[in-house]
Write an enzyme that holds these catalytic residues in place. Structure first.
Site, mmCIF file in Angstrom:
data_model
loop_
_atom_site.group_PDB
_atom_site.id
_atom_site.type_symbol
_atom_site.label_atom_id
_atom_site.label_comp_id
_atom_site.label_asym_id
_atom_site.label_seq_id
_atom_site.Cartn_x
_atom_site.Cartn_y
_atom_site.Cartn_z
ATOM 1 N N GLN A 1 136.360 81.680 67.408
ATOM 2 C CA GLN A 1 135.283 80.691 67.529
ATOM 3 C C GLN A 1 134.277 81.187 68.559
ATOM 4 O O GLN A 1 134.672 81.599 69.650
ATOM 5 C CB GLN A 1 135.853 79.336 67.967
ATOM 6 N N TYR B 1 144.083 79.308 57.024
ATOM 7 C CA TYR B 1 142.893 80.001 57.536
ATOM 8 C C TYR B 1 143.047 80.104 59.055
ATOM 9 O O TYR B 1 142.196 79.625 59.830
ATOM 10 C CB TYR B 1 141.608 79.242 57.157
ATOM 11 N N GLU C 1 146.464 83.734 56.643
ATOM 12 C CA GLU C 1 145.146 84.285 56.989
ATOM 13 C C GLU C 1 144.966 85.576 56.188
ATOM 14 O O GLU C 1 145.915 86.337 56.021
ATOM 15 C CB GLU C 1 145.124 84.547 58.513
ATOM 16 N N ASP D 1 141.021 75.200 58.019
ATOM 17 C CA ASP D 1 139.786 75.572 58.710
ATOM 18 C C ASP D 1 139.130 76.707 57.929
ATOM 19 O O ASP D 1 139.046 77.836 58.405
ATOM 20 C CB ASP D 1 140.143 76.008 60.146
ATOM 21 N N CYS E 1 133.045 74.202 58.589
ATOM 22 C CA CYS E 1 131.765 74.692 59.099
ATOM 23 C C CYS E 1 130.679 74.493 58.050
ATOM 24 O O CYS E 1 129.577 74.998 58.190
ATOM 25 C CB CYS E 1 131.874 76.152 59.519
#
Ligand code: SAH
Length: 448
Positions: A280, A309, A330, A378, A405
């Site tokens: 991030q 994720y 991931e 995410d 996002c």
């Protein structure tokens, strides 16, 4: 309406990309950097059948929400396309994006909180990826003008940690001094394509990645030698990207000097980060984003948590000590390796990470009969897939916590969960990216 025509417009709205919107003779006109309530004279530069684009010639009546930006470069480049709007209004704009999307999806009963402001409004980014090009006879760093590959030379990147800007400029000067050729996109020739610099706010460590066309070049030892003298640089990495492509990083990294990862902190946990791994970018806002997600999850010590994720494991490892087990998935192999190392580094032994696509691994877990109490997702901008959602529902979690996002794909996915026996009634927008139109949001889905 014709190209180059000068017209007078009253701006009534902001588009989701934060362009001013006006109506003129039955056409919708989009104007960059114009704000609702403003009267402007504008020059038309593109005309389609029902809409057109124009640029401001003069602001005749300015909005009280406008602030003067002395460095128009930021706006021009698209690096900070909200920089001309007061911060409180930026937050409102982001909330409105979410409200409008919910309305379109007939989900108006869902409440949307005020956008959580970022502790820092500028200089918040812990990472910068900037193009290196030849410009007017010398090597320059900067940013591409919106929708183009025209370099605008810059030394103050505005949203980036000023300590990173300093390193970018110092590395630019080293490349100039050593006469390293900048990348020439048209010919796919030259050497350095991008500088990618990361800085840990917690430890001050800085990683410098040179994205290059070749694995080696004659000046590399001298360049690396000069870079490692810069304060706090802990590693110099060459990323090899020989292809004619818009993708910034190539697949392979070579450690030229120092350490292959930097260490950052979130809360009281430490995280190692490799060049290819996502982290991030807003260091001070990240723990606040995670807190919202974790509180919403209402975890108990018997819970099995899926962290989909998962990146380098930041969210899952933040909750691991309070639950029975964490399973992460991931797609980037180096990030999974980081997550495993990070579990060890923080003395966590109940978290496991798998490399793969979440939309493929989740159905596999569901088939194997894995039961999850809470699923945290995410995903990147494109959101989840129906395969993922179907499989997630099969594992029958009490809750799904969605960090997004991109509110457009989030609302799409939430509607799909809702049709499969989950409900949600509140969304919290969080500003991770001040001065840009990007919106981050968190919501929790509960089993009906
Ligand atoms: N939760 C982490 C990472 C979020 S970013 C954090 O907060 O730091 C989204 C992550 O999803 C990235 O690490 C990206 O590499 C990964 N990703 C992208 N597509 C994926 C896919 N299809 N399956 C699994 N992971 C994916």
């Amino acid at each position: 309406m014709e190209k180059n025509q000068i017209i007078q417009l009253t701006i009534t709205d902001l588009s989701y990309e934060a362009m001013g919107v006006a109506h003129y003779e039955g056409m919708t006109v989009f104007v960059a950097s114009a704000l609702p309530g403003e009267e402007i004279s504008a020059q038309v530069f593109k005309v389609k059948s029902r809409f057109a684009f124009a640029k401001i010639v003069k602001v005749l009546k300015a909005s009280p929400d406008r602030i003067t930006v002395d460095q128009h470069e930021w706006v021009k480049t698209g690096l900070a396309s909200l920089a001309h709007i007061k911060y409180a209004k930026q937050l409102e704009f982001k909330r409105t994006q979410v409200v409008n999307l919910l309305q379109k999806a007939h989900l108006d009963e869902v409440t949307v909180a005020e956008t959580l402001a970022s502790p820092e409004e500028t200089g918040y980014r812990n990472k910068a990826q900037v193009p290196v090009r030849q410009y007017h006879g010398q090597l320059e760093i900067g940013f591409f003008r919106h929708h183009s590959h025209d370099l605008v030379p810059l030394t103050d990147f505005f949203t980036t940690d000023p300590a990173i800007d300093q390193v970018l400029v110092a590395v630019r000067d080293i490349l100039r001094e050593q006469r390293v050729p900048a990348y020439d996109e048209r010919q796919n020739r030259g050497e350095v394509r991008y500088l990618d610099v990361r800085r840990s706010k917690a430890t001050g460590e800085i990683m410098v990645i040179l994205v290059c066309c070749h694995k080696d070049f004659p000046q590399l030892p001298a360049v690396a030698d000069a870079i490692k003298q810069l304060d706090h640089v802990s590693g110099v990495i060459l990323n090899h990207n020989p292809k004619k492509t818009n993708v910034i990083l190539g697949k392979t990294d070579y450690l030229v000097w120092g350490k292959p990862q930097i260490v950052d902190k979130i809360g009281d946990l430490q995280f190692k980060i490799s060049p290819q791994s996502f982290f991030q970018i807003n260091s001070l806002q990240t723990p606040r984003l995670y807190d919202i997600a974790i509180k919403a999850a209402k975890l108990t010590p018997d819970d099995v948590v899926i962290d989909a994720y998962s990146g380098i494991g930041t969210i899952g490892l933040s909750v691991a000590k309070h639950v029975k087990a964490v399973r992460g998935v991931e797609v980037v192999r180096d990030a999974v390796r980081d997550a495993q190392e990070n579990a060890e580094l923080n003395d966590i032994h109940n978290a496991n990470y798998l490399t793969g696509k979440a939309e493929e691994i989740m159905p596999r877990w569901a088939k194997e009969g894995v039961k999850a109490d809470v699923i945290l997702v995410d995903p990147p901008r494109k959101g989840l897939t129906s395969e993922f959602i179907e499989a997630a529902v099969k594992t029958s979690p009490k809750k799904v916590v969605y960090i997004s996002c991109n509110p457009a794909t989030m609302v799409r996915d939430l509607a799909e969960f809702q049709a499969s026996g989950y409900h949600f009634n509140h969304i919290q927008p969080v500003d991770m990216f001040p001065q840009t139109p990007h919106v981050e949001a968190v919501t929790v889905l509960e089993r009906d």
